[in-house]
Design a protein around this motif. Sequence first.
Motif, PDB file in Angstrom:
ATOM      1  N   ALA A   1       0.852  -1.191   0.000  1.00  0.00           N
ATOM      2  CA  ALA A   1       0.000   0.000   0.000  1.00  0.00           C
ATOM      3  C   ALA A   1       0.881   1.231   0.000  1.00  0.00           C
ATOM      4  O   ALA A   1       1.964   1.235   0.583  1.00  0.00           O
TER       5      ALA A   1
ATOM      6  N   TYR B   1       0.852   5.350   0.842  1.00  0.00           N
ATOM      7  CA  TYR B   1       0.129   6.353   1.632  1.00  0.00           C
ATOM      8  C   TYR B   1       0.743   7.735   1.395  1.00  0.00           C
ATOM      9  O   TYR B   1       1.960   7.859   1.204  1.00  0.00           O
TER      10      TYR B   1
ATOM     11  N   HIS C   1      -8.072   2.125  -2.937  1.00  0.00           N
ATOM     12  CA  HIS C   1      -8.901   1.305  -2.059  1.00  0.00           C
ATOM     13  C   HIS C   1      -9.161   2.055  -0.765  1.00  0.00           C
ATOM     14  O   HIS C   1      -8.415   2.965  -0.409  1.00  0.00           O
TER      15      HIS C   1
ATOM     16  N   SER D   1     -10.146   1.065   3.366  1.00  0.00           N
ATOM     17  CA  SER D   1     -10.473   0.078   4.398  1.00  0.00           C
ATOM     18  C   SER D   1     -11.586   0.647   5.266  1.00  0.00           C
ATOM     19  O   SER D   1     -11.532   1.812   5.653  1.00  0.00           O
TER      20      SER D   1
ATOM     21  N   GLN E   1     -14.380  -0.335   8.618  1.00  0.00           N
ATOM     22  CA  GLN E   1     -14.707  -1.251   9.707  1.00  0.00           C
ATOM     23  C   GLN E   1     -16.201  -1.173   9.954  1.00  0.00           C
ATOM     24  O   GLN E   1     -16.750  -0.093  10.122  1.00  0.00           O
TER      25      GLN E   1
ATOM     26  N   MET F   1     -13.436  -6.028   9.132  1.00  0.00           N
ATOM     27  CA  MET F   1     -12.692  -5.142   8.245  1.00  0.00           C
ATOM     28  C   MET F   1     -13.019  -5.503   6.814  1.00  0.00           C
ATOM     29  O   MET F   1     -12.999  -6.685   6.448  1.00  0.00           O
ATOM     30  N   HIS F   2     -13.298  -4.491   6.045  1.00  0.00           N
ATOM     31  CA  HIS F   2     -13.562  -4.676   4.618  1.00  0.00           C
ATOM     32  C   HIS F   2     -12.630  -3.753   3.839  1.00  0.00           C
ATOM     33  O   HIS F   2     -12.238  -2.701   4.342  1.00  0.00           O
ATOM     34  N   MET F   3     -12.348  -4.147   2.620  1.00  0.00           N
ATOM     35  CA  MET F   3     -11.563  -3.269   1.758  1.00  0.00           C
ATOM     36  C   MET F   3     -12.283  -3.167   0.420  1.00  0.00           C
ATOM     37  O   MET F   3     -12.620  -4.175  -0.186  1.00  0.00           O
TER      38      MET F   3
ATOM     39  N   ARG G   1      -4.043   7.041   4.343  1.00  0.00           N
ATOM     40  CA  ARG G   1      -3.316   6.618   5.537  1.00  0.00           C
ATOM     41  C   ARG G   1      -3.757   5.216   5.971  1.00  0.00           C
ATOM     42  O   ARG G   1      -4.833   4.755   5.564  1.00  0.00           O
ATOM     43  N   PRO G   2      -2.943   4.564   6.816  1.00  0.00           N
ATOM     44  CA  PRO G   2      -3.322   3.225   7.272  1.00  0.00           C
ATOM     45  C   PRO G   2      -4.726   3.218   7.871  1.00  0.00           C
ATOM     46  O   PRO G   2      -5.125   4.165   8.555  1.00  0.00           O
ATOM     47  N   LEU G   3      -5.467   2.160   7.579  1.00  0.00           N
ATOM     48  CA  LEU G   3      -6.843   1.944   8.037  1.00  0.00           C
ATOM     49  C   LEU G   3      -7.823   2.873   7.335  1.00  0.00           C
ATOM     50  O   LEU G   3      -8.953   3.044   7.792  1.00  0.00           O
ATOM     51  N   GLY G   4      -7.400   3.492   6.249  1.00  0.00           N
ATOM     52  CA  GLY G   4      -8.296   4.360   5.485  1.00  0.00           C
ATOM     53  C   GLY G   4      -8.041   4.194   4.007  1.00  0.00           C
ATOM     54  O   GLY G   4      -7.843   3.081   3.521  1.00  0.00           O
TER      55      GLY G   4
ATOM     56  N   HIS H   1      -6.038   4.207   0.547  1.00  0.00           N
ATOM     57  CA  HIS H   1      -4.651   3.904   0.179  1.00  0.00           C
ATOM     58  C   HIS H   1      -4.605   3.505  -1.286  1.00  0.00           C
ATOM     59  O   HIS H   1      -5.621   3.140  -1.874  1.00  0.00           O
TER      60      HIS H   1
ATOM     61  N   MET I   1      -3.413   0.696  -3.566  1.00  0.00           N
ATOM     62  CA  MET I   1      -2.981  -0.689  -3.439  1.00  0.00           C
ATOM     63  C   MET I   1      -2.214  -1.093  -4.693  1.00  0.00           C
ATOM     64  O   MET I   1      -2.733  -0.962  -5.806  1.00  0.00           O
TER      65      MET I   1
END
Lengths: 199, 136
Positions: free
Chosen positions: B37, B39, B66, B68, B70, B75-77, B94-97, B99, B101
């Motif tokens: 990923a 960022y 993509h 991410s 919750q 967790m879904h992407m 950013r991570p968990l948001g 990105h 891919m």
Amino acid sequence: MIRRVAGYLWVMRIKQLLPVLMTLVLAACGEPMRGIEIRDAEVAAPFVFTAFDGTRVDIAAEQGKVVLVYFGYTHCPDVCPTTMGDWARARRALGDAAKDVRWIFVSMDPERDTPELALSYARQFDPSFLGVTGTTEEIEALKRAWGIAAYPEGDTRANDYTVAHPANTFVVDRDGKLRYLYEPGVSGEDLAKDLRKLL
Amino acid sequence: MLAACAAERETIPTPPAVPLSVHGAWARAADSGAMTAVYFTLANGGAAADTLMRVQSVDAAAAEMHVSTQHAGMMHMSPVTALPVPATDSVAFRPLGAHVMLTGVNRPLTEGDSVTATLTFVSGATLTVRAGVRKP
């Protein structure tokens, strides 16, 4: 008049001391745990896997250790490596105390992930991490036992589908009870602080 | 003839200064053929909104936007086909948001290495992101 002034001074003194008192109270209580505590925690469901290198892990036999479990997949480019990176920072922050912690990544994508891939994926974050997976039947049985879900999303005929999987890290305490869930994004340093309390 | 050509060239309008910029780009280390990923923060300093429509990378077999999410403990992407970038605002990848891919990176990505991604916007603007590789 004198009584009123004395009362005013007393209130002022209390106000000045309030931050100090609050700090003392918080220090006495300790910092709250960042995880979601599971009330009436029960012994964790069966979890028995053999890693590619022959390491056998049976959570029921790990009593005395704290066990962290994350259910993800190796083709996951965002939340899984973010969580594993936070675990690695927690592992380093714990230092010697980490010898009493088990860190287990479970791939919920048995179609693409092999035991070899799961192990090498986990170990790229920290050599002490264990990565396991099983057959489709074994993963289905694990999902039923732990009451969790994981399923492919997108076109599974292509090799680039994603897998919906549990968001949280599952923490099993030293008595073998599933005690805490940690949402993704808890820093490694905060996780380490909490783990110290459980050790 | 040559003078005419020169005159023609002079009439070509110079493109407006691109108000879009990228800051703090980084990517996770990955094995060859694996996913990673990218960022960054995408800033739009201009007075007009724009929309990120496409990402490409010469360092991977495929690149997609993509996000991410919750939901109910899962967790879904999901792929994103268009990402608005409001005027005088910024969007964080950013991570968990959100990105970018990269699928099937064409070489091992190790710390200190870098990958590039090209962002294409509805306005026709393009941006090249150079992301330094960090430990996973």
